[in-house]
Design a protein around this motif. Structure first.
Motif, mmCIF file in Angstrom:
data_model
loop_
_atom_site.group_PDB
_atom_site.id
_atom_site.type_symbol
_atom_site.label_atom_id
_atom_site.label_comp_id
_atom_site.label_asym_id
_atom_site.label_seq_id
_atom_site.Cartn_x
_atom_site.Cartn_y
_atom_site.Cartn_z
ATOM 1 N N MET A 10 0.850 -1.190 0.000
ATOM 2 C CA MET A 10 0.000 0.000 0.000
ATOM 3 C C MET A 10 0.883 1.237 0.000
ATOM 4 S SD MET A 10 -2.773 1.042 2.864
ATOM 5 C CE MET A 10 -3.640 2.558 2.719
ATOM 6 N N SER A 11 0.584 2.159 -0.868
ATOM 7 C CA SER A 11 1.377 3.380 -0.910
ATOM 8 C C SER A 11 0.818 4.386 0.088
ATOM 9 C CB SER A 11 1.371 3.968 -2.322
ATOM 10 O OG SER A 11 0.068 4.358 -2.668
ATOM 11 N N GLY A 12 1.666 5.332 0.475
ATOM 12 C CA GLY A 12 1.266 6.333 1.447
ATOM 13 C C GLY A 12 1.074 7.688 0.803
ATOM 14 N N ILE A 13 0.775 8.657 1.662
ATOM 15 C CA ILE A 13 0.533 10.016 1.198
ATOM 16 C C ILE A 13 1.831 10.805 1.145
ATOM 17 C CG2 ILE A 13 -0.681 12.175 1.718
ATOM 18 C CD1 ILE A 13 -2.844 10.410 3.069
ATOM 19 N N ASN A 14 2.642 10.679 2.207
ATOM 20 C CA ASN A 14 3.946 11.324 2.239
ATOM 21 C C ASN A 14 4.870 10.515 3.135
ATOM 22 O OD1 ASN A 14 3.052 12.029 4.815
ATOM 23 N ND2 ASN A 14 3.199 14.220 4.514
ATOM 24 N N ILE A 15 6.138 10.872 3.161
ATOM 25 C CA ILE A 15 7.127 10.147 3.955
ATOM 26 C C ILE A 15 7.003 10.553 5.418
ATOM 27 C CG2 ILE A 15 9.602 9.825 4.346
ATOM 28 C CD1 ILE A 15 9.984 10.239 1.341
ATOM 29 N N ALA A 16 7.068 9.573 6.312
ATOM 30 C CA ALA A 16 7.010 9.819 7.756
ATOM 31 C C ALA A 16 8.420 10.093 8.282
ATOM 32 C CB ALA A 16 6.410 8.612 8.459
ATOM 33 N N PHE A 17 8.513 11.019 9.206
ATOM 34 C CA PHE A 17 9.780 11.328 9.853
ATOM 35 C C PHE A 17 9.702 10.958 11.311
ATOM 36 C CE2 PHE A 17 9.848 13.997 6.126
ATOM 37 C CZ PHE A 17 11.149 13.873 5.700
ATOM 38 N N PRO A 18 10.778 10.517 11.929
ATOM 39 C CA PRO A 18 12.094 10.346 11.337
ATOM 40 C C PRO A 18 12.080 9.210 10.315
ATOM 41 C CG PRO A 18 12.080 9.463 13.564
ATOM 42 C CD PRO A 18 10.751 10.109 13.340
ATOM 43 N N LEU A 19 13.009 9.264 9.381
ATOM 44 C CA LEU A 19 13.059 8.266 8.316
ATOM 45 C C LEU A 19 13.261 6.874 8.901
ATOM 46 C CD1 LEU A 19 15.307 10.156 5.739
ATOM 47 C CD2 LEU A 19 12.813 9.931 5.732
ATOM 48 N N GLN A 20 12.451 5.940 8.420
ATOM 49 C CA GLN A 20 12.512 4.546 8.876
ATOM 50 C C GLN A 20 12.204 3.638 7.704
ATOM 51 O OE1 GLN A 20 9.802 3.835 12.150
ATOM 52 N NE2 GLN A 20 9.924 5.970 12.761
ATOM 53 N N ASN A 21 12.790 2.453 7.717
ATOM 54 C CA ASN A 21 12.436 1.452 6.713
ATOM 55 C C ASN A 21 11.062 0.894 7.051
ATOM 56 O OD1 ASN A 21 14.808 1.592 5.200
ATOM 57 N ND2 ASN A 21 15.849 0.192 6.583
ATOM 58 N N SER A 22 10.332 0.531 6.031
ATOM 59 C CA SER A 22 9.039 -0.112 6.259
ATOM 60 C C SER A 22 9.130 -1.575 5.853
ATOM 61 C CB SER A 22 7.941 0.592 5.454
ATOM 62 O OG SER A 22 8.008 0.223 4.095
ATOM 63 N N ASN A 23 8.118 -2.332 6.185
ATOM 64 C CA ASN A 23 8.067 -3.743 5.803
ATOM 65 C C ASN A 23 7.814 -3.910 4.317
ATOM 66 O OD1 ASN A 23 8.427 -4.424 8.483
ATOM 67 N ND2 ASN A 23 6.232 -4.570 8.885
ATOM 68 N N GLU A 24 7.458 -2.818 3.652
ATOM 69 C CA GLU A 24 7.142 -2.874 2.216
ATOM 70 C C GLU A 24 8.362 -2.605 1.351
ATOM 71 O OE1 GLU A 24 4.056 0.035 2.022
ATOM 72 O OE2 GLU A 24 2.657 -1.194 3.163
ATOM 73 N N GLY A 25 9.556 -2.498 1.966
ATOM 74 C CA GLY A 25 10.777 -2.338 1.194
ATOM 75 C C GLY A 25 11.105 -0.912 0.816
ATOM 76 N N MET A 26 10.483 0.057 1.434
ATOM 77 C CA MET A 26 10.785 1.453 1.156
ATOM 78 C C MET A 26 10.707 2.211 2.477
ATOM 79 S SD MET A 26 7.235 2.594 -0.695
ATOM 80 C CE MET A 26 6.927 1.135 -1.656
ATOM 81 N N LEU A 27 10.764 3.520 2.415
ATOM 82 C CA LEU A 27 10.649 4.320 3.622
ATOM 83 C C LEU A 27 9.223 4.287 4.156
ATOM 84 C CD1 LEU A 27 12.789 7.421 2.618
ATOM 85 C CD2 LEU A 27 13.432 5.573 4.153
ATOM 86 N N LYS A 28 9.103 4.334 5.484
ATOM 87 C CA LYS A 28 7.788 4.360 6.114
ATOM 88 C C LYS A 28 7.044 5.611 5.652
ATOM 89 C CE LYS A 28 5.491 4.308 10.555
ATOM 90 N NZ LYS A 28 5.633 4.390 12.009
ATOM 91 N N GLN A 29 5.750 5.456 5.369
ATOM 92 C CA GLN A 29 4.939 6.560 4.871
ATOM 93 C C GLN A 29 3.700 6.755 5.735
ATOM 94 O OE1 GLN A 29 4.110 6.166 0.709
ATOM 95 N NE2 GLN A 29 6.223 5.698 0.193
#
Length: 133
Positions: free
Chosen positions: A1-20
């Motif tokens: 599932m894609s997000g709206i914007n990147i969450a800070f602080p930057l973290q890896n997500s389980n989806e293989g990209m930055l947490k959103q």
């Protein structure tokens, strides 16, 4: 599932990209934090983005009228939110110092805001942010 914007602080997500951020309110809060914590002039490409809150907040600890300075900070917040986040309606903004919130350090202010989204029914939030001056 894609997000709206990147969450800070930057973290890896389980989806293989930055947490959103996945909800509108979380995304708006991220935008508000980013604008309020960015010092005006800090962004090279657009130096007008940001606030002078940390500068104003530092003046709270000099020999000045604290209530006047709180009004300046509130006006700064309202101005920048109106300019850069027109979809956000600020319903309430309060500023606190160590005088009223003893857990704050001498060089910190606490900003509490209640806001809603202009074109959305029942999308309201209340948030707080501690700013070092």
């Amino acid at each position: 599932m894609s997000g709206i914007n990147i969450a800070f602080p930057l973290q890896n997500s389980n989806e293989g990209m930055l947490k959103q951020n996945k909800t509108t309110l979380d995304a708006i809060w991220e935008y508000i934090k980013t604008i309020l914590l960015t010092r005006r002039g800090e962004r090279v490409v657009n130096p007008q983005i940001g606030t002078n809150i940390s500068i104003f907040g530092g003046e709270l600890f000099n020999q000045i009228n604290v209530e006047e300075m709180k009004i300046k900070i509130i006006n700064e917040i309202k101005t920048v939110i109106t300019a850069y986040l027109p979809q956000v309606k600020l319903n309430e903004v309060n500023i606190f110092t160590k005088e009223t919130m003893n857990f704050l350090k001498d060089t910190q202010i606490l900003v509490r805001m209640k806001y809603s989204l202009v074109n959305a029914t029942n999308l309201n939030d209340a948030v707080q942010l501690t700013i070092n001056t």
